[in-house]
Design an enzyme around this catalytic site. Structure first.
Site, PDB file in Angstrom:
ATOM      1  N   LYS A   8       0.830  -1.196   0.000  1.00  0.00           N
ATOM      2  CA  LYS A   8       0.000   0.000   0.000  1.00  0.00           C
ATOM      3  C   LYS A   8       0.866   1.248   0.000  1.00  0.00           C
ATOM      4  O   LYS A   8       1.887   1.309   0.673  1.00  0.00           O
ATOM      5  CB  LYS A   8      -0.908  -0.004   1.236  1.00  0.00           C
ATOM      6  CG  LYS A   8      -1.848   1.164   1.386  1.00  0.00           C
ATOM      7  CD  LYS A   8      -1.426   2.281   2.307  1.00  0.00           C
ATOM      8  CE  LYS A   8      -0.583   1.991   3.496  1.00  0.00           C
ATOM      9  NZ  LYS A   8      -0.129   3.213   4.221  1.00  0.00           N
ATOM     10  N   ASP A 128      -6.290   0.768   7.717  1.00  0.00           N
ATOM     11  CA  ASP A 128      -5.898   0.530   6.329  1.00  0.00           C
ATOM     12  C   ASP A 128      -6.447  -0.779   5.754  1.00  0.00           C
ATOM     13  O   ASP A 128      -6.348  -1.005   4.543  1.00  0.00           O
ATOM     14  CB  ASP A 128      -4.365   0.491   6.202  1.00  0.00           C
ATOM     15  CG  ASP A 128      -3.737   1.869   6.300  1.00  0.00           C
ATOM     16  OD1 ASP A 128      -4.481   2.871   6.232  1.00  0.00           O
ATOM     17  OD2 ASP A 128      -2.505   1.950   6.447  1.00  0.00           O
TER      18      ASP A 128
END
Length: 268
Positions: A8, A128
């Site tokens: 990410k 996240d």
């Protein structure tokens, strides 16, 4: 079965007001690299997690990591024996644990489907995790769990990730932030937001890990399209117009700084 836990990135990360719950309001542009940790899974009577790979030592209790926790929140019949090959640095601003959890959600989805409330279950594991389940370019708000789709005009762009092999926890970075709200995430396409945006945690992270400045200086020396820190650090990234430019930059960095970790890929 096998799944990649895609690294990410925060192409931009704007820290806004402090919320009543003590967290900060965030506005970020999430993106993902087409590489990361690898999860291999097979059916078993009970859940089991084995961690291997270069950065396996960063996970001290394999049964307390986000892979095991993700398995525990998803209803299904039978267990999964998962081997996690930890190729991403830990505490690096790449959502490594969250990406691993997202990969578990995709593995379970392929076998059993996901419950209707999977996003809420993912959010309980970490801010996240919801975006990591689909691993697509998306705008995140709130603590990062409120996701707004955006069509990406960055897909396929060559990217280079660089980390000094220095773990950097999110808490101390937020504590070092000066608390100044510097404004909202820009409007426009993904490219426009990335280019006009910023990472408000870059300066406080660099105070705690001076190697970040050195990495960014080295990346910018090759004139990439964009170079910035991801998340709360210490990983930095550079985006390039061509694969040749990315690969030349990686080769130069590996030669001049063999102690740094690098990963070359493309944006998904």
């Amino acid at each position: 079965m096998q799944e990649t836990a895609y690294a990410k990135m925060n192409l931009a990360l704007h820290v806004r007001r402090r919320r009543d719950d003590g967290y900060h309001e965030l506005e970020t542009l999430f993106a993902f690299v087409d590489a990361g940790d690898t999860l291999s899974a097979k059916p078993a009577e009970a859940d089991r997690v084995t961690t291997v790979g270069e950065f396996a030592g960063g996970i001290h209790d394999p049964f307390d990591n986000l892979v095991a926790k993700a398995l525990s929140v998803l209803p299904r019949t039978g267990g999964l024996d998962i081997t996690l090959e930890k190729l991403l640095p830990v505490a690096a601003g790449l959502g490594g644990g969250s990406a691993d959890a997202g990969a578990v959600f995709r593995l379970v989805e392929a076998l059993h489907g996901l419950p209707d409330d999977w996003q809420a279950r993912a959010a309980k594991l970490g801010a996240d995790v919801p975006c990591c389940v689909r691993s697509e370019t998306v705008i995140g708000q709130g603590t990062g769990t409120e996701l707004e789709p955006i069509e990406s005009d960055l897909a396929g762009m060559p990217v280079l990730l660089v980390n000094p092999r220095v773990p950097l926890s999110t808490g101390p970075v937020f504590k070092a932030w000066d608390g100044q709200d510097r404004g909202a995430l820009p409007q426009g396409s993904a490219k426009e937001i990335a280019l006009a945006g910023r990472n408000d945690l870059e300066a406080p992270a660099a105070q705690l890990c001076p190697a970040i400045v050195q990495i960014l200086d080295a990346l910018k020396a090759d004139n990439p399209w964009l170079a910035r820190m991801s998340g709360s650090g210490a990983t930095c990234f550079a985006l390039y117009d061509t694969l040749e430019a990315r690969d030349a930059a990686q080769e130069c960095l590996n030669k001049d700084h063999p102690d740094w970790w690098t990963l070359a890929g493309k944006l998904r």
